[in-house]
Design an enzyme around this catalytic site. Structure first.
Site, PDB file in Angstrom:
ATOM      1  N   TRP A  17       0.641  -1.154   0.110  1.00  0.00           N
ATOM      2  CA  TRP A  17      -0.087  -0.146   0.154  1.00  0.00           C
ATOM      3  C   TRP A  17       0.736   1.188   0.041  1.00  0.00           C
ATOM      4  O   TRP A  17       0.617   2.019  -0.565  1.00  0.00           O
ATOM      5  CB  TRP A  17      -0.965   0.125   1.164  1.00  0.00           C
ATOM      6  CG  TRP A  17      -1.905  -0.980   1.018  1.00  0.00           C
ATOM      7  CD1 TRP A  17      -2.190  -2.150   1.512  1.00  0.00           C
ATOM      8  CD2 TRP A  17      -3.040  -1.055  -0.187  1.00  0.00           C
ATOM      9  NE1 TRP A  17      -3.323  -2.904   1.121  1.00  0.00           N
ATOM     10  CE2 TRP A  17      -3.648  -2.442  -0.260  1.00  0.00           C
ATOM     11  CE3 TRP A  17      -3.090  -0.351  -1.424  1.00  0.00           C
ATOM     12  CZ2 TRP A  17      -4.866  -2.830  -1.016  1.00  0.00           C
ATOM     13  CZ3 TRP A  17      -4.320  -0.964  -2.337  1.00  0.00           C
ATOM     14  CH2 TRP A  17      -4.784  -1.873  -1.943  1.00  0.00           C
TER      15      TRP A  17
ATOM     16  N   ASP B 172      -2.020   6.703   6.078  1.00  0.00           N
ATOM     17  CA  ASP B 172      -3.292   5.576   5.578  1.00  0.00           C
ATOM     18  C   ASP B 172      -3.632   4.648   6.663  1.00  0.00           C
ATOM     19  O   ASP B 172      -2.801   3.978   6.994  1.00  0.00           O
ATOM     20  CB  ASP B 172      -2.665   5.027   4.427  1.00  0.00           C
ATOM     21  CG  ASP B 172      -3.638   4.085   3.900  1.00  0.00           C
ATOM     22  OD1 ASP B 172      -4.553   3.755   4.280  1.00  0.00           O
ATOM     23  OD2 ASP B 172      -3.310   3.531   2.544  1.00  0.00           O
TER      24      ASP B 172
ATOM     25  N   LYS C 135     -12.751  -1.733   5.692  1.00  0.00           N
ATOM     26  CA  LYS C 135     -12.176  -2.831   6.481  1.00  0.00           C
ATOM     27  C   LYS C 135     -12.680  -2.735   7.897  1.00  0.00           C
ATOM     28  O   LYS C 135     -13.160  -3.700   8.338  1.00  0.00           O
ATOM     29  CB  LYS C 135     -10.633  -2.463   6.433  1.00  0.00           C
ATOM     30  CG  LYS C 135      -9.923  -2.975   5.478  1.00  0.00           C
ATOM     31  CD  LYS C 135      -9.687  -2.597   4.019  1.00  0.00           C
ATOM     32  CE  LYS C 135      -9.020  -3.205   2.999  1.00  0.00           C
ATOM     33  NZ  LYS C 135      -8.039  -2.020   2.157  1.00  0.00           N
TER      34      LYS C 135
HETATM   35  C1  LIG Z   1      -7.337  -1.654   1.253  1.00  0.00           C
HETATM   36  C2  LIG Z   1      -6.355  -0.592   1.252  1.00  0.00           C
HETATM   37  C3  LIG Z   1      -6.265   0.410   0.484  1.00  0.00           C
HETATM   38  C4  LIG Z   1      -7.025   0.536  -0.938  1.00  0.00           C
HETATM   39  O1  LIG Z   1      -8.382   0.960  -0.492  1.00  0.00           O
HETATM   40  P1  LIG Z   1      -9.404   1.188  -1.609  1.00  0.00           P
HETATM   41  O2  LIG Z   1     -10.491   1.810  -0.752  1.00  0.00           O
HETATM   42  O3  LIG Z   1      -9.743  -0.072  -2.025  1.00  0.00           O
HETATM   43  O4  LIG Z   1      -8.883   2.258  -2.462  1.00  0.00           O
HETATM   44  C5  LIG Z   1      -5.185   1.221   0.677  1.00  0.00           C
HETATM   45  N1  LIG Z   1      -4.622   1.163   1.713  1.00  0.00           N
HETATM   46  C6  LIG Z   1      -4.603   0.385   2.636  1.00  0.00           C
HETATM   47  C7  LIG Z   1      -3.689   0.260   3.730  1.00  0.00           C
HETATM   48  C8  LIG Z   1      -5.555  -0.708   2.690  1.00  0.00           C
HETATM   49  O5  LIG Z   1      -5.755  -1.797   3.318  1.00  0.00           O
END
Ligand SMILES: *Cc1c(COP(=O)(O)O)cnc(C)c1O
Length: 338
Positions: A83, A153, A177
């Site tokens: 990521w 993030d 998530k």
């Molecule tokens: C799932 C995830 C993403 C991507 O998320 P989307 O909403 O599908 O764009 C980015 N960073 C992390 C840490 C993730 O777990």
């Protein structure tokens, strides 16, 4: 269950949340409540905006440099896996990227200590991923970046433990998530960082415009926000984020203890970075992977297959996973190993 019960008639309004005008008083109250509950759960200070956006965390990979470069030449990024690498790749479209440290040397199984980071004092911001969802690498400490805004993030560990929001310039997370349905992206941003977008930034990508319009410049993802609001209420009923953290620690401990005691299963993540949310593990003999997954499925445990990029297994044990689910997995692992 609550969403089911009020699917066709929200609180006696005669309307489903799906058919409400987003400017009507009913929906406005749903979004205002969701924001107030999130502020309470995370202790978000008044000088931070909470935005309910779309496009997922991946859209934030672009929105962050567009909004936060603010005339600076480059930004600092920590590279801890899939990521953060995607965030880095996107940021390079808008400005310079200085990778302060990387754990690529050990296949992204740890997070470099801050002493090893080469921070640029002139960076526009410092970006890192608090939990690498695929690698299962979590940072339990908050980097010190002085006056340079810290950007995180938190897609896969937001609301899993208390954090000090005031240490961050911006926090973002795709909802799917730990919060609610896909389609909603949460952004928490300090208000002094708003209003200095790159020339050509699309209207919808401007945090200030979104903030000035209470995330209603266009139609927000109303149903996803409504469900997120129900999850925030559920978290409050659990005793808030500190109480949820205790459960998350217990769950992760159960599984890591089982991995450490096993001669068949193993975790490859550095101890100090073992994620509480996503736990990848392998079988010593990978030819048994299929049989292990089949047996798990027969016991009601599904989607344990690891991400295609790392293989093996991955147990994602987000806030919504009860302790009993992890106990059941651990029992099955012992039985399988025997
Ligand atoms: C799932 C995830 C993403 C991507 O998320 P989307 O909403 O599908 O764009 C980015 N960073 C992390 C840490 C993730 O777990």
């Amino acid at each position: 269950e609550q969403a089911r019960d009020e699917l066709l008639d929200w609180h006696g309004s005669g309307m489903s949340v799906m058919e409400m005008s987003h400017r009507g008083k009913e929906y406005m109250s749903i979004q205002a409540d969701a924001e107030a509950d999130l502020r309470e759960l995370m202790g978000i200070p008044a000088n931070y905006k909470v935005l309910f956006l779309q496009g997922g965390a991946s859209t934030q990979f672009a929105m962050i440099p567009m909004n936060l470069l603010r005339g600076k030449a480059s930004a600092d990024y920590l590279n801890t896996g899939v990521w953060s690498a995607k965030a880095i790749k996107e940021a390079k479209k808008f400005g310079g990227v200085n990778v302060v440290a990387s754990s690529e040397d050990k296949s992204f199984t740890y997070a470099p200590a801050q002493e090893a980071w080469k921070l640029d004092p002139n960076a526009a911001y410092v970006h890192y991923t608090t939990n690498e969802t695929i690698g299962g690498v979590e940072l339990f400490w908050t980097p010190e970046t002085g006056d340079v805004p810290l950007v995180a993030d938190m897609s896969s560990n937001i609301l899993s433990r208390p954090i000090d929001v005031s240490k961050f310039g911006l926090i973002y997370a795709g909802a799917q998530k730990n919060i609610g349905p896909a389609g909603l992206t949460i952004v928490i941003v300090r208000d002094d960082l708003l209003g200095q977008t790159l020339p050509g930034t699309p209207t919808m990508f401007d945090y200030k415009l979104q903030a000035d319009n209470d995330s209603m410049y266009n139609t927000p993802p109303t149903y996803a926000i409504y469900i997120a609001g129900l999850v925030f209420k559920w978290l409050k009923a659990q005793g808030g984020v500190a109480a949820v953290e205790k459960t998350n620690i217990a769950k992760a401990q159960l599984l890591y203890d089982a991995l450490d005691a096993s001669g068949l299963f193993a975790s490859h993540v550095a101890r100090e970075n073992r994620s509480r949310m996503n736990i990848p593990f392998t079988l010593k003999d990978s030819s048994l992977d299929g049989e292990f997954l089949k047996g798990a499925e027969a016991r009601g445990m599904v989607q344990l297959k690891g991400h295609r990029s790392v293989g093996g297994m991955r147990a994602s044990i987000y806030n919504a996973m009860p302790v009993e689910g992890v106990q059941k997995l651990v029992e099955y692992m012992k039985e399988f190993e025997k």
